[in-house]
Design an enzyme around this catalytic site. Structure first.
Site, PDB file in Angstrom:
ATOM      1  N   GLY A  54       1.264  -0.953  -0.370  1.00  0.00           N
ATOM      2  CA  GLY A  54       0.140  -0.430  -0.077  1.00  0.00           C
ATOM      3  C   GLY A  54       0.895   1.649   0.632  1.00  0.00           C
ATOM      4  N   CYS A  81       5.660  -6.021   2.244  1.00  0.00           N
ATOM      5  CA  CYS A  81       5.863  -4.923   1.754  1.00  0.00           C
ATOM      6  C   CYS A  81       4.921  -3.952   2.723  1.00  0.00           C
ATOM      7  CB  CYS A  81       5.365  -3.582   0.141  1.00  0.00           C
ATOM      8  SG  CYS A  81       5.825  -3.122  -0.043  1.00  0.00           S
ATOM      9  N   TYR A  82       4.582  -2.650   2.611  1.00  0.00           N
ATOM     10  CA  TYR A  82       3.484  -2.254   3.462  1.00  0.00           C
ATOM     11  C   TYR A  82       2.842  -3.367   4.387  1.00  0.00           C
ATOM     12  CZ  TYR A  82      -0.480   0.547   5.668  1.00  0.00           C
ATOM     13  OH  TYR A  82      -1.097   1.252   6.399  1.00  0.00           O
ATOM     14  N   HIS A 168       8.428  -7.547  -3.313  1.00  0.00           N
ATOM     15  CA  HIS A 168       7.478  -7.740  -3.411  1.00  0.00           C
ATOM     16  C   HIS A 168       7.349  -9.089  -4.783  1.00  0.00           C
ATOM     17  CE1 HIS A 168       5.010  -3.786  -3.299  1.00  0.00           C
ATOM     18  NE2 HIS A 168       5.853  -3.994  -3.332  1.00  0.00           N
ATOM     19  N   GLU A 170       5.006 -11.192  -6.043  1.00  0.00           N
ATOM     20  CA  GLU A 170       4.402 -11.311  -6.992  1.00  0.00           C
ATOM     21  C   GLU A 170       4.843 -10.462  -8.211  1.00  0.00           C
ATOM     22  OE1 GLU A 170       3.874  -9.699  -4.453  1.00  0.00           O
ATOM     23  OE2 GLU A 170       2.921  -7.237  -5.548  1.00  0.00           O
ATOM     24  N   ASP A 226     -15.143 -14.522 -22.611  1.00  0.00           N
ATOM     25  CA  ASP A 226     -15.461 -14.283 -22.200  1.00  0.00           C
ATOM     26  C   ASP A 226     -17.705 -15.150 -22.116  1.00  0.00           C
ATOM     27  OD1 ASP A 226     -13.696 -13.115 -20.186  1.00  0.00           O
ATOM     28  OD2 ASP A 226     -14.680 -11.293 -19.766  1.00  0.00           O
ATOM     29  N   LYS A 365      -8.730 -13.293 -16.017  1.00  0.00           N
ATOM     30  CA  LYS A 365      -9.088 -13.713 -17.309  1.00  0.00           C
ATOM     31  C   LYS A 365      -8.196 -14.724 -17.057  1.00  0.00           C
ATOM     32  CE  LYS A 365     -11.023 -11.325 -20.922  1.00  0.00           C
ATOM     33  NZ  LYS A 365     -12.010 -10.882 -20.975  1.00  0.00           N
TER      34      LYS A 365
END
Ligand code: XMP
Length: 509
Positions: A54, A81-82, A168, A170, A226, A365
């Site tokens: 954040g 992180c945050y 991070h 990710e 979709d 997705k």
């Protein structure tokens, strides 16, 4: 019921990415607001909790925070992180403003005795983006990774199953980042990994069956990923209780209308194709202003859909292709989300139905695509690039005629064919041709020509909010250009768009 991990969102830009990575590790997770109460969290009985990053400083009064009771639940927590700083702050550690902020790829050393780094190298690159740092970890914590400027790049309190990473994991730029998340999920949270699209397909089909019973379901099928996957899933669940209405506005890519029809012809559903090309073109006659074009197409779409729906009579359910990013963006799953895209937006006001079915609501997705494969949908539908609702109308600059639509369809088909032949079709996230309104002088054989300029656009992007232009090799561009000017009449000049988004948009109109 799947195992659940909760991603508590503290306003980080990578919240969705964390959730996707967790799911890529075959563990189901949901993004929730940091304001979710401890009781609600307890009731969800997650196997683990992840705090996102954040933009704030934990020591400021109005920064997002959470009750320290969350650490008393006995549920493993990973702060990123945050989220890592918050964990330190709430457990008696100290977070300070650094003299030098760390940003970008950073050499990091890991203590491989920590479960987070089990089986991984003891050195590697991590992606850092922080100004504050943890100058002293909380009570009972020890640092388990560091960089030259950051003494606590990761920390743990093994006994209480509390872990933190300043970097991070990710993002792709962190070496073994996903493996570290996997270690948290499997080594710390003891997940078994029961999230897979084949499981999901089975349960979603059962749930739809149960909800719909003997009711009738209506779906606006656009031929996009979709709605196609949704149609496939619903057809397996309720067969011909489903009616798909495919409004072909005549502004699809070359042969696309027929492809969509062919894909669903043999499925056990009622498939209605409305060929409304002439109707749309007559409404668009002499209209050149982009927003006006969009509005006309949106309104006409609803009118055509409504006429067809009336023929079917009252339906019980309207199917919507809402996917998880829409849910997160609208505030983590509060009200039912109706996409604002022209092809579904507004329909509930026009069509008589009792309830909505949204079986893709929990999926990202890439999971929708996997589900499509699982359900046996044709590859070309599953891997279809995004295509705007208003179709080629916003890729023909200025007024639209049938002749211009045909020119653009032919040129665009060659572009797509050559990109696929060059093996670039999965690397370039969206690519298409645009018929500009510019005409210029050329020479063909011994004759002067005065024809259209065609623009080619290819972009790479992760979220379509920002994009870079694709670096298509010159020889591929040369072949495309050569084929188009030779095979498509009325085009004598081709340009390649080299602008990023922003300041440009992906589409021209
Ligand atoms: P822009 O041009 O805004 O496009 O950079 C971002 C992405 O959105 C797609 N797009 C649309 N999709 N209905 C849609 O379903 C629309 O009206 C529409 N307009 C743009 C565009 O193709 C790109 O992927």
């Amino acid at each position: 019921m799947h195992e659940l991990v909760i991603v508590l969102d503290f306003g980080g830009q990578y919240n969705q990415l964390i959730a996707r990575r967790v799911r890529e590790c075959n563990v189901y997770c949901e993004v929730k607001s940091y304001k979710t109460s401890i009781d609600e969290i307890k009731a969800m009985a997650p196997k683990g909790i992840i705090f996102t990053g954040g933009p704030n400083s934990v020591y400021l009064d109005d920064s997002p925070t959470i009750s320290g009771d969350i650490f008393e639940l006995g549920i493993p927590v990973l702060g990123i992180c945050y989220g890592c700083q918050l964990m330190a702050h709430l457990t008696g550690g100290k977070v300070s403003s650094a003299h030098k902020s760390e940003y970008g790829k950073t050499e990091t050393e890991f203590n491989t005795d920590s479960l987070l780094f089990k089986g991984l190298p003891d050195k590697g690159i991590t992606w850092m983006s922080h100004t504050d740092y943890i100058s002293s970890p909380g009570e009972g914590f020890i640092p388990v990774a560091h960089t030259a400027d950051c003494p606590v790049a990761a920390m743990e309190n093994r006994e209480r199953k509390l872990y933190g990473m300043q970097y991070h994991p990710e993002v792709m730029h962190t070496d073994n980042g996903k493996a570290m998340l996997r270690n948290f999920l499997y080594e710390v949270c003891q997940c078994r990994g029961d999230w897979s699209m084949s499981n999901y397909a089975r349960t979603a089909i059962e749930q739809v069956k149960e909800k719909v019973g003997k009711g009738k379901v209506l779906l606006a099928l656009s031929g996009g990923v979709d709605s196609s996957v949704l149609a496939a899933l619903l057809s397996k669940a309720v067969g011909n209780q489903l009616t798909c209405i495919f409004v072909d506005h005549g502004l699809m890519r070359k042969n696309e209308g027929d492809e969509v029809e062919a894909a669903f012809k043999d499925w056990d559903v009622n498939f209605v194709r409305v060929n409304a090309g002439e109707r749309f073109l007559s409404k668009l006659k002499d209209v050149s202003e982009p927003e006006k074009k969009r509005k006309i197409i949106g309104e006409e779409f609803i009118r055509v859909f409504e006429e067809e729906a009336k023929k079917i009579g009252a339906v019980d359910f309207l199917a919507q292709g809402t996917i998880y990013p829409d849910v997160i963006e609208s505030g983590a799953g509060d009200a039912a989300v109706i996409k604002s895209h022209h092809n579904v937006g507004g329909l509930p006001d026009y069509v008589d139905f009792k309830d909505i079915v949204e079986p893709l609501r929990l999926l990202f997705k890439d999971e929708v695509r996997q589900l499509g494969i699982e359900l046996g949908l044709a590859d070309y539908l599953v891997w279809r690039q995004p295509f705007p609702g208003p179709g080629l109308a916003i890729r023909i600059i200025g007024d639209i005629t049938q002749e211009k639509v045909s020119i653009l369809q032919d040129a665009d088909a060659i572009f797509r064919e050559e990109i696929a032949l060059a093996g670039l079709d999965r690397d370039i996230h969206q690519y298409f041709a645009v018929l500009t309104s510019m005409r210029s002088v050329g020479v063909m054989g011994d004759f002067r020509t005065y024809d259209y300029t065609l623009a080619l656009r290819g972009v790479t992007t992760t979220d379509f909010m920002t994009a870079d232009f694709a670096r298509i090799p010159y020889d591929v561009l040369a072949k495309i250009s050569n084929r188009i000017v030779n095979e498509v009449k009325s085009i004598n000049r081709i340009v390649y768009d080299i602008t990023t988004k922003p300041p440009s948009t992906i589409e021209f109109e």
